[in-house]
Write an enzyme that holds these catalytic residues in place. Structure first.
Site, short mmCIF file in Angstrom:
data_model
loop_
_atom_site.label_atom_id
_atom_site.label_comp_id
_atom_site.label_asym_id
_atom_site.label_seq_id
_atom_site.Cartn_x
_atom_site.Cartn_y
_atom_site.Cartn_z
N LYS A 1 6.32 1.16 9.18
CA LYS A 1 5.28 1.21 8.17
C LYS A 1 3.97 1.68 8.81
O LYS A 1 3.85 1.73 10.02
CB LYS A 1 5.08 -0.17 7.54
CG LYS A 1 6.23 -0.52 6.59
CD LYS A 1 6.01 -1.82 5.83
CE LYS A 1 4.71 -1.92 5.10
NZ LYS A 1 4.43 -0.84 4.14
N GLY A 2 3.02 2.01 7.95
CA GLY A 2 1.70 2.38 8.45
C GLY A 2 1.33 3.82 8.21
O GLY A 2 0.25 4.26 8.62
N GLY A 3 2.22 4.55 7.52
CA GLY A 3 1.89 5.95 7.19
C GLY A 3 0.60 6.03 6.37
O GLY A 3 -0.13 7.01 6.46
N GLY A 4 0.34 4.99 5.61
CA GLY A 4 -0.90 4.95 4.81
C GLY A 4 -2.03 4.25 5.54
O GLY A 4 -3.10 4.03 4.97
N GLU B 1 -0.72 -5.15 6.04
CA GLU B 1 0.64 -5.24 5.47
C GLU B 1 1.49 -6.25 6.25
O GLU B 1 2.24 -7.03 5.66
CB GLU B 1 1.31 -3.87 5.49
CG GLU B 1 0.71 -2.91 4.47
CD GLU B 1 1.23 -1.50 4.59
OE1 GLU B 1 1.24 -0.80 3.57
OE2 GLU B 1 1.62 -1.08 5.70
N THR C 1 0.85 -1.20 0.00
CA THR C 1 0.00 0.00 0.00
C THR C 1 0.88 1.24 0.00
O THR C 1 1.94 1.25 0.63
CB THR C 1 -0.91 -0.01 1.24
OG1 THR C 1 -1.80 -1.12 1.13
CG2 THR C 1 -1.74 1.27 1.35
N GLY C 2 0.38 2.30 -0.68
CA GLY C 2 1.11 3.58 -0.70
C GLY C 2 1.51 3.93 -2.12
O GLY C 2 1.32 3.14 -3.05
C1 5RP Z 1 1.14 2.20 4.20
C2 5RP Z 1 2.61 2.09 4.25
C3 5RP Z 1 3.37 2.64 3.09
O1 5RP Z 1 4.13 1.62 2.54
C4 5RP Z 1 4.23 3.76 3.55
O2 5RP Z 1 3.41 4.73 4.17
C5 5RP Z 1 5.01 4.40 2.40
O3 5RP Z 1 4.12 5.04 1.53
P1 5RP Z 1 4.65 5.85 0.28
O4 5RP Z 1 5.22 4.86 -0.68
O5 5RP Z 1 3.40 6.53 -0.27
O6 5RP Z 1 5.67 6.84 0.77
O7 5RP Z 1 3.21 1.59 5.17
O8 5RP Z 1 0.56 1.79 5.41
#
Ligand code: 5RP
Length: 235
Positions: A100-103, A109, A32-33
């Protein structure tokens, strides 16, 4: 050399390098992301060219994009064990430990990564850090009693000498952000994380914590894209 230093080009370059690890017939975990979505964008033409894979998604957002690109998808339970998961990260270190988990997709995940023989993390160079923790660690909690859970997280952190932990309930459009699993997320600004396995164990032991964004021992390779080229860091 990648053709540009703009973030989208670097994400695409990392995705293209990761595509080299994908073989015909594989069962893939799809992250995801924005970087994981760049991987879907380079995977789809390969499939139109005749390569066969089946994917399973780590979020509703990824599932939607995969369907739009006509990538064959199935539920994790029907596919596991997966051959390979390709995902992004908010931070990664050279020991292949991740935040992880920003999204907001950290639970799915982690389940998908744990169900995979290999996990390749794709990222631009800004994600590779000497010490994890500058990016606030997402911790997913049950909505029930979430503020008391947050207080227990602060106590658990203090026992590991992370004092005065700034912790923020994630919001979206002015209301608490809800994950695909219907939970909330607290973003916890630990600062430098000195012992990721110890912190991971302490957070997992807090009642009300569904899971946290520390990925310890799950990634098998990092593909880091820089303007000057790609670095693959493997165990
Ligand atoms: C989502 C995640 C993403 O992999 C993480 O936030 C990186 O995102 P991006 O590729 O948009 O920078 O852990 O939960």
């Amino acid at each position: 050399m990648t053709d540009s230093s703009d973030p989208a080009s670097l994400k695409r370059a990392a995705a293209l390098r990761a595509l080299e690890f994908v073989e015909d017939g594989m069962k893939l975990g799809l992250g995801t992301g924005t970087t994981a979505e760049a991987f879907l964008d380079v995977l789809a033409p390969k499939l139109r060219g005749g390569m066969k894979i089946v994917g399973t998604a780590t979020s509703e957002r990824t599932a939607q994009k995969a369907r739009a690109l006509s990538i064959p998808m199935a539920d994790l339970d029907g596919l596991a064990p997966l051959d390979l998961t390709i995902d992004g990260a908010d931070e990664a270190d050279r020991a292949l430990t991740l935040i992880k988990g920003g999204g907001g997709a950290l639970v799915r995940e982690k389940i998908v990564a744990a169900s995979s023989k290999r996990m390749i993390v794709i990222a631009d160079e800004t994600k590779l850090v000497a010490k994890l923790g500058h990016f606030p660690l997402p911790v997913e909690v049950s909505t029930f009693g979430h503020a008391t859970t947050a207080a227990r997280i602060v106590n658990a952190a203090a026992k590991l000498k992370y004092n005065h932990l700034p912790l923020t309930l994630r919001l979206k459009d002015g209301a608490p952000f809800k994950t695909d699993g219907g939970n909330y997320i607290y973003d916890c600004a630990f600062g430098a994380i000195t012992d990721a396995p110890a912190l991971a164990a302490a957070l997992s032991a807090v009642p009300g914590v569904v899971d946290h964004g520390l990925f310890v021992g799950l990634a098998t390779a990092l593909v880091i894209a820089r303007e000057t080229g790609i670095e693959v860091i493997e165990k």
